[in-house]
Design a protein around this motif. Sequence first.
Motif, mmCIF file in Angstrom:
data_model
loop_
_atom_site.group_PDB
_atom_site.id
_atom_site.type_symbol
_atom_site.label_atom_id
_atom_site.label_comp_id
_atom_site.label_asym_id
_atom_site.label_seq_id
_atom_site.Cartn_x
_atom_site.Cartn_y
_atom_site.Cartn_z
ATOM 1 N N THR A 176 -4.560 6.951 4.239
ATOM 2 C CA THR A 176 -5.998 6.731 4.107
ATOM 3 C C THR A 176 -6.685 7.945 3.498
ATOM 4 O O THR A 176 -7.706 7.809 2.816
ATOM 5 N N PHE A 192 -10.507 -0.843 -5.179
ATOM 6 C CA PHE A 192 -10.442 -1.422 -3.838
ATOM 7 C C PHE A 192 -10.065 -2.907 -3.871
ATOM 8 O O PHE A 192 -9.461 -3.408 -2.916
ATOM 9 N N TRP A 216 0.131 4.956 -1.836
ATOM 10 C CA TRP A 216 -0.314 6.174 -1.152
ATOM 11 C C TRP A 216 0.771 6.877 -0.352
ATOM 12 O O TRP A 216 0.520 7.952 0.205
ATOM 13 N N SER A 260 -10.639 -1.785 3.197
ATOM 14 C CA SER A 260 -10.739 -1.940 1.733
ATOM 15 C C SER A 260 -11.838 -2.932 1.369
ATOM 16 O O SER A 260 -12.547 -2.735 0.370
ATOM 17 N N LEU A 282 0.815 -1.208 0.000
ATOM 18 C CA LEU A 282 0.000 0.000 0.000
ATOM 19 C C LEU A 282 0.852 1.262 0.000
ATOM 20 O O LEU A 282 0.441 2.292 -0.537
ATOM 21 N N PRO A 337 -2.710 -6.265 -9.277
ATOM 22 C CA PRO A 337 -2.548 -4.814 -9.104
ATOM 23 C C PRO A 337 -1.938 -4.116 -10.312
ATOM 24 O O PRO A 337 -2.290 -2.965 -10.595
ATOM 25 N N LEU A 389 -6.380 -2.712 -3.866
ATOM 26 C CA LEU A 389 -5.843 -2.454 -2.531
ATOM 27 C C LEU A 389 -5.854 -3.722 -1.681
ATOM 28 O O LEU A 389 -4.910 -3.984 -0.929
ATOM 29 N N ALA A 427 -6.396 7.324 -0.305
ATOM 30 C CA ALA A 427 -7.119 6.165 -0.833
ATOM 31 C C ALA A 427 -8.621 6.258 -0.617
ATOM 32 O O ALA A 427 -9.407 5.970 -1.518
#
Length: 732
Positions: free
Chosen positions: A442, A467, A88, A168, A84, A264, A470, A445
């Motif tokens: 967060t 999502f 982000w 998620s 992640l 991904p 994620l 995302a």
Amino acid sequence: MPKNSKVTQREHSNEHVTESVADLLAHEEPLDYKSSVMNVGGAGGGPGQRGKGPDDTLDASDGRPAWNSKLQYILAQVGFSVGLGNVWRFPYLCQKNGGGAYLVPYFILLLIIGIPLFFLELAAGQKIRRGSIGVWNYVCPRLGGIGVSSLMVCGFVGLYYNVIIGWSIFYFFQSFQYPLPWSECPIRKNGTQAIVEPECDKSSATTYFWYRETLNITSTIADSGGLNLRMTLSLLAAWLIVCLAVIKGIQSSGKVMYFSSLFPYVVLFCFLVRGLMLRGSVDGIAHMFTPKLEKMLEPQVWREAATQVFFALGLGFGGVIAFSSYNKLDNNCHFDAVLVSFINFITSVLATLVVFAVLGFKANIMNEKCVIENAEKILGYLNSNELSHDLIPPHVNFSHLTSSDYAEMYGVIKTVREGSFAKLGLEPCVLEDELNKAVQGTGLAFIAFTEAMTHFPASPFWSVMFFFMLINLGLGSMIGTMEGITTPIVDTFKVRKELFTVCCCIVAFFCGLLFVQRSGNYFVTMFDDYSAGLPLTIVVILENVSVSWIYGTKRFMQDLEDMLGFRPYRFYYYMWKYVSPLCLIVLIAATVIEMAISPPGYNAWVQDLAMERFQSYPPWALAMCFALIILAMLPLPMVFIARQFNLISDGSNKLSVSYKKSCMMKDMSNLEDQDETRFILGKNPSETPSPMPTHRSYLGPGSTSPLEMTSAAPNSRYGTGYLMATTPESEL
């Protein structure tokens, strides 16, 4: 071996047998020194090898599970390192620290810290073929606490990381509706009147959905608010998925990685293509990569780049070592280190392109909205004669007002009404200001990116894809984290992996209930800030020092040459011995200084104001922050003191041999020095004419082994006179 020996009679039996050492050595064939224990984890083999089934791949030399293919292993390492944070965290750091200029220090530090230390962990795990506890017990028993600290950090990180996967999962299932539930503010009825929810009206629909509908967050960390039922169920689902993925070790997680590591990239490429087709995406990308070269001279930029390199590759967690321990001994781990590191870097850049293409589109949407709202204010002032029509340029058309027209009009009004301009409440509506609103974690995302997707055509489809991506990114990292916990414990205590994995997941779920209270997001922030940063940096510098200065860099390079068939570049010698330790010391100092000057606290969501406000931790929460750091680092001094004063064994004089299903497996079990002499020589200690030294290793004629521990080393991993080819046992 004679056919009537007890070992031969029962060698092919399914029953587990443990023979006495005297029985075994009495009928043993002459020792081939080339396959002795000095060649740790060496490929040997013979009639006592266990066959390989399609789903149960075992290494021929010691029965350790092995990867089905090189691709499966590479995908596992990529899935663990690419997480992640690439989506982000890296884009935020790139925007904050000079855009394209940030890539220069990041790439330099990747070369001098990232790749050498990643290579070191891969090589150590592959050579010694144990989890983190066993590896560092072998390299330096007094620093065996490195593996335990690594395991502790994995536990802390796994607890809150899976909560993010749970969030998620919740958003994933909420995405199967149109319009998306976070696309509009809810309407609240007040008698006969319908009004927009005030908290949502003051913030935004996506912000309100995140803080109120998802987290139902409290205003302080002290107010727990009780469990959030929906988040509790989401966390349970997350732990069920992780447990099923890792329950059979690499035999199950390896297959999951084919999908969780590759999917991904499919989503990122789809988002990149779609993002480039959006109006304003080029503005976002141009803003992102416009280099601010002066930023490269700031120490803070280099510190944050080093920290990101450090965590992006998963150094110190134990997952890298665990995965590589299932490799063949002659696998080219140098190629793996370079390949995975560059895949990680390219993924970060790709994710940055996607994020800022989408955020560029969102910035244009928000800028247009700002222009329209302020143009309406100006029209109101014109109609009420608050402003003169002469202030409006003749070419301006309010029906088709552009950003440049508004900027010109705004400048004229501000110049003429300089004294009373503030009372008008007009905003500049500059696109650059919207692009400069840095968001990460967060906030990126679940708020910024989610809001941008509400403006996409077929927005539910893109939301489901995002999502689900994620979830897979988090799952890949969680599999590596769980391997960093289960592999060392299974190697050390010989427990059943399936049973231990299930127990871990159950305990972790109940511990994770801390994070699914209404105040749980504040604890996620606390664990993210304190449980991993400083402890992991200390763990990695001790790994580096134990290999390069205690075990010996030259000796380690020789081990690598014997293992890989070629000698690594001299570059690694200098990186391991001098450059990397120095950089890590500077990083630790900078981290401690940063923690000292930054007030410990969190951003609390204030419901009445519908905004975040910084609050300091109360004393009990502050104690909890420092307890996380201390608990993670406590095994380091404890194991050192215990080994220094011989309070616990380093495993150097432990030996037993067991047979199971035709595969001879060597374990170590405690034997007193006198018992060892009696078993091996078949005499009582008092009858022995010249006692055998308790720490003695068999050497072949005229040969030495790079990993050999001789009698000169008081903390030798192998202190018995006779050992077969096997892998070193690890013990706390």
